[in-house]
Design a protein around this motif. Sequence first.
Motif, PDB file in Angstrom:
ATOM      1  N   VAL A 127       0.545  -0.729  -0.387  1.00  0.00           N
ATOM      2  CA  VAL A 127      -0.116   0.102  -0.130  1.00  0.00           C
ATOM      3  C   VAL A 127       0.885   1.155  -0.035  1.00  0.00           C
ATOM      4  O   VAL A 127       0.840   2.127  -0.598  1.00  0.00           O
ATOM      5  CB  VAL A 127      -1.243  -0.374   0.910  1.00  0.00           C
ATOM      6  N   LEU A 183      -0.397  -1.331  -4.604  1.00  0.00           N
ATOM      7  CA  LEU A 183      -1.794  -1.662  -4.269  1.00  0.00           C
ATOM      8  C   LEU A 183      -3.512  -0.659  -3.964  1.00  0.00           C
ATOM      9  O   LEU A 183      -3.351   0.016  -3.019  1.00  0.00           O
ATOM     10  CB  LEU A 183      -2.046  -2.784  -2.790  1.00  0.00           C
ATOM     11  N   ASP A 184      -3.721  -0.022  -5.216  1.00  0.00           N
ATOM     12  CA  ASP A 184      -4.714   1.146  -5.028  1.00  0.00           C
ATOM     13  C   ASP A 184      -5.993  -0.077  -4.962  1.00  0.00           C
ATOM     14  O   ASP A 184      -5.981  -1.208  -5.435  1.00  0.00           O
ATOM     15  CB  ASP A 184      -4.886   1.844  -6.138  1.00  0.00           C
ATOM     16  N   SER A 185      -7.255   0.488  -4.942  1.00  0.00           N
ATOM     17  CA  SER A 185      -8.703  -0.189  -5.113  1.00  0.00           C
ATOM     18  C   SER A 185      -9.259  -1.065  -6.642  1.00  0.00           C
ATOM     19  O   SER A 185      -9.134  -2.489  -6.316  1.00  0.00           O
ATOM     20  CB  SER A 185      -9.950   0.837  -5.122  1.00  0.00           C
ATOM     21  N   LEU A 222      -6.690  -4.146  -5.978  1.00  0.00           N
ATOM     22  CA  LEU A 222      -7.118  -5.043  -5.314  1.00  0.00           C
ATOM     23  C   LEU A 222      -7.731  -5.611  -5.383  1.00  0.00           C
ATOM     24  O   LEU A 222      -7.612  -7.271  -5.222  1.00  0.00           O
ATOM     25  CB  LEU A 222      -7.183  -4.419  -3.637  1.00  0.00           C
ATOM     26  N   VAL A 223      -8.648  -5.184  -5.858  1.00  0.00           N
ATOM     27  CA  VAL A 223      -9.719  -5.974  -6.723  1.00  0.00           C
ATOM     28  C   VAL A 223      -9.488  -7.420  -7.429  1.00  0.00           C
ATOM     29  O   VAL A 223      -9.583  -8.510  -7.229  1.00  0.00           O
ATOM     30  CB  VAL A 223     -10.615  -5.292  -7.949  1.00  0.00           C
ATOM     31  N   LEU A 251      -7.489 -10.055  -5.428  1.00  0.00           N
ATOM     32  CA  LEU A 251      -8.108 -10.871  -4.587  1.00  0.00           C
ATOM     33  C   LEU A 251      -9.015 -11.951  -5.068  1.00  0.00           C
ATOM     34  O   LEU A 251      -9.179 -13.114  -4.586  1.00  0.00           O
ATOM     35  CB  LEU A 251      -9.602  -9.856  -3.816  1.00  0.00           C
ATOM     36  N   PHE A 299     -12.452 -15.672   0.715  1.00  0.00           N
ATOM     37  CA  PHE A 299     -12.747 -14.817   2.167  1.00  0.00           C
ATOM     38  C   PHE A 299     -13.888 -14.001   2.579  1.00  0.00           C
ATOM     39  O   PHE A 299     -14.559 -13.826   1.582  1.00  0.00           O
ATOM     40  CB  PHE A 299     -11.243 -13.738   1.917  1.00  0.00           C
ATOM     41  N   PRO A 304     -15.894 -11.652   4.704  1.00  0.00           N
ATOM     42  CA  PRO A 304     -16.287 -10.628   4.747  1.00  0.00           C
ATOM     43  C   PRO A 304     -15.543 -10.134   6.328  1.00  0.00           C
ATOM     44  O   PRO A 304     -14.042  -8.637   5.996  1.00  0.00           O
ATOM     45  CB  PRO A 304     -17.157  -9.820   5.600  1.00  0.00           C
ATOM     46  N   LEU A 357     -11.445  -8.969   5.384  1.00  0.00           N
ATOM     47  CA  LEU A 357     -11.231  -8.441   4.271  1.00  0.00           C
ATOM     48  C   LEU A 357     -11.253  -6.904   5.095  1.00  0.00           C
ATOM     49  O   LEU A 357     -12.129  -6.047   5.386  1.00  0.00           O
ATOM     50  CB  LEU A 357     -12.459  -8.010   3.700  1.00  0.00           C
ATOM     51  N   GLU A 358      -8.963  -6.970   5.636  1.00  0.00           N
ATOM     52  CA  GLU A 358      -8.926  -6.352   6.061  1.00  0.00           C
ATOM     53  C   GLU A 358      -7.492  -5.912   5.494  1.00  0.00           C
ATOM     54  O   GLU A 358      -7.136  -6.666   5.191  1.00  0.00           O
ATOM     55  CB  GLU A 358      -8.379  -6.523   7.786  1.00  0.00           C
ATOM     56  N   ILE A 359      -7.385  -4.429   5.358  1.00  0.00           N
ATOM     57  CA  ILE A 359      -6.127  -4.305   3.846  1.00  0.00           C
ATOM     58  C   ILE A 359      -4.806  -4.690   4.971  1.00  0.00           C
ATOM     59  O   ILE A 359      -4.042  -5.176   4.454  1.00  0.00           O
ATOM     60  CB  ILE A 359      -5.498  -2.642   4.279  1.00  0.00           C
ATOM     61  N   GLU A 360      -5.025  -4.553   6.424  1.00  0.00           N
ATOM     62  CA  GLU A 360      -3.693  -5.343   7.765  1.00  0.00           C
ATOM     63  C   GLU A 360      -2.954  -6.751   6.617  1.00  0.00           C
ATOM     64  O   GLU A 360      -1.913  -7.028   6.461  1.00  0.00           O
ATOM     65  CB  GLU A 360      -3.803  -4.940   8.194  1.00  0.00           C
ATOM     66  N   PHE A 397      -3.083  -7.689   3.663  1.00  0.00           N
ATOM     67  CA  PHE A 397      -2.865  -7.977   1.800  1.00  0.00           C
ATOM     68  C   PHE A 397      -1.850  -7.221   1.757  1.00  0.00           C
ATOM     69  O   PHE A 397      -1.886  -6.759   1.205  1.00  0.00           O
ATOM     70  CB  PHE A 397      -4.177  -7.728   1.136  1.00  0.00           C
ATOM     71  N   ARG A 398      -1.835  -6.025   3.098  1.00  0.00           N
ATOM     72  CA  ARG A 398      -0.257  -5.384   3.257  1.00  0.00           C
ATOM     73  C   ARG A 398       0.452  -5.499   2.759  1.00  0.00           C
ATOM     74  O   ARG A 398       1.122  -4.841   1.829  1.00  0.00           O
ATOM     75  CB  ARG A 398      -0.324  -4.515   4.239  1.00  0.00           C
TER      76      ARG A 398
END
Lengths: 82, 361
Positions: free
Chosen positions: A30, A35-37, A40-41, A44, A55, A57, A60-63, A65-66
């Motif tokens: 990030v 890694l923008d929206s 990330l899509v 994912l 995954f 709900p 689904l924490e940004i940490e 995927f960081r």
Amino acid sequence: MTREETSERLRDILARTLGTSPPDPETDLVASGALDSLALVELLVAVEQEFSIMFAPDELEIERFRSLAALAELVDSHEAPT
Amino acid sequence: MSIRPLEREDVGAVARLHAEAQPQPAPGATDRLASFFERTLVDSPWADGEVPSLVATDGDSIVGFLGSYVRHMELEGRPVRLACSAHLLTAREVRNQALGALLLRAYLAGPQDVTITDGATREVQLMWERFGGSTAHLQGLVWVEPIRPAALGVHRLAHRVGSRALETALTPVAAALDVPARPILRERSPAVFEVHPADAAAFTAAVGELAQAFALRPAYDAAYLEWLFGQLRRLAAEAPVFPDRVTRGTLEVGVVSASGRTAGAFVCQIRRRGACRVLAAISAEADAPALLAAIRARAEAGRAAAIFGRVEPHLLPALWERRTLLRYGGGRMLVRSTDKELERAPALGRALLTRLDGEWW
């Protein structure tokens, strides 16, 4: 699958979806701007397809995927025998 | 950062988040927004705890939001829970942290049968399609039927600069400019019809009859529509809640009959010298000419200067015959369902999904 194997497959996915292969498993994707929206899509969807997982709900924490290391841990938690 | 359902106590923070995202929030907008979110997201008769609005939190702070509006529909007699996603936004300081994608993904994973959004940006469209959804392109078009174009131009200009005096001063000029256009823009439809003002119960009954022509259709009840019409009246009476929305006109709900039978039903907001905004125009395709003629008659009676509505597949041939103008409205209608028959229904013209079922505000 070992953590190393998971990480290798994830490294390939990152290269394919983000066009970058992080030099270090702890590199902040990030903060580095990779890694923008939309990215990330892509990530994912690619990870869910590659590992045949979905995954929840509450995952689904940004940490999670960081970095490559965090993502590998998340993926392995799905694959761990119950 | 984590994602959880919206609670009543959050609406003030969500309204502030929304206001902060605007370049020039109007005075009092935050309080009006908080009230709007509480009424429509928490206290709506169709609010559904299983398909909640979502907030993203960072410690005690709310840094992201996605509004959830649940609608009751049916697909060939089977109940369908439709979720309409709206107001997706994230705080400026976390805007580069992909929170929007996580909120959308969490919402799409809910137990609803089908998810839509009504006014999506290009970025949301790209995310949506990658998550397996599709775009109903036709519903991205807006139809426009000018009645007195110069009057509309003056009305919009006066609204933009915030001067009623300007509108008063320029109205005679606009009227003179509109005279030569009258023969071109006059009503030409030979349709014979009657318009009956309708309350929520009469509208519900008419839609129950007319919607049989569609596989996917709303399952309204009078109590819900009574509430919804009340919200529309309230929004029109107060200063704009959303900065990009102009003040709405008087709500008009009608049932159209032709040859002694119910031919159509409509909901619109009519503003004198401004727009007649059509929120729902419901009929079988064959009866659309009478329905559109009836809406035009009501718009003229209310002294509206033009009619605006979203293109719906069942209206398209009649809109073409009336030579209405089409323009791209900017907002896209997106649909997603694991049941692909359900997902394709709007694009195939098999769904009755009007603005009332989406972003009616």
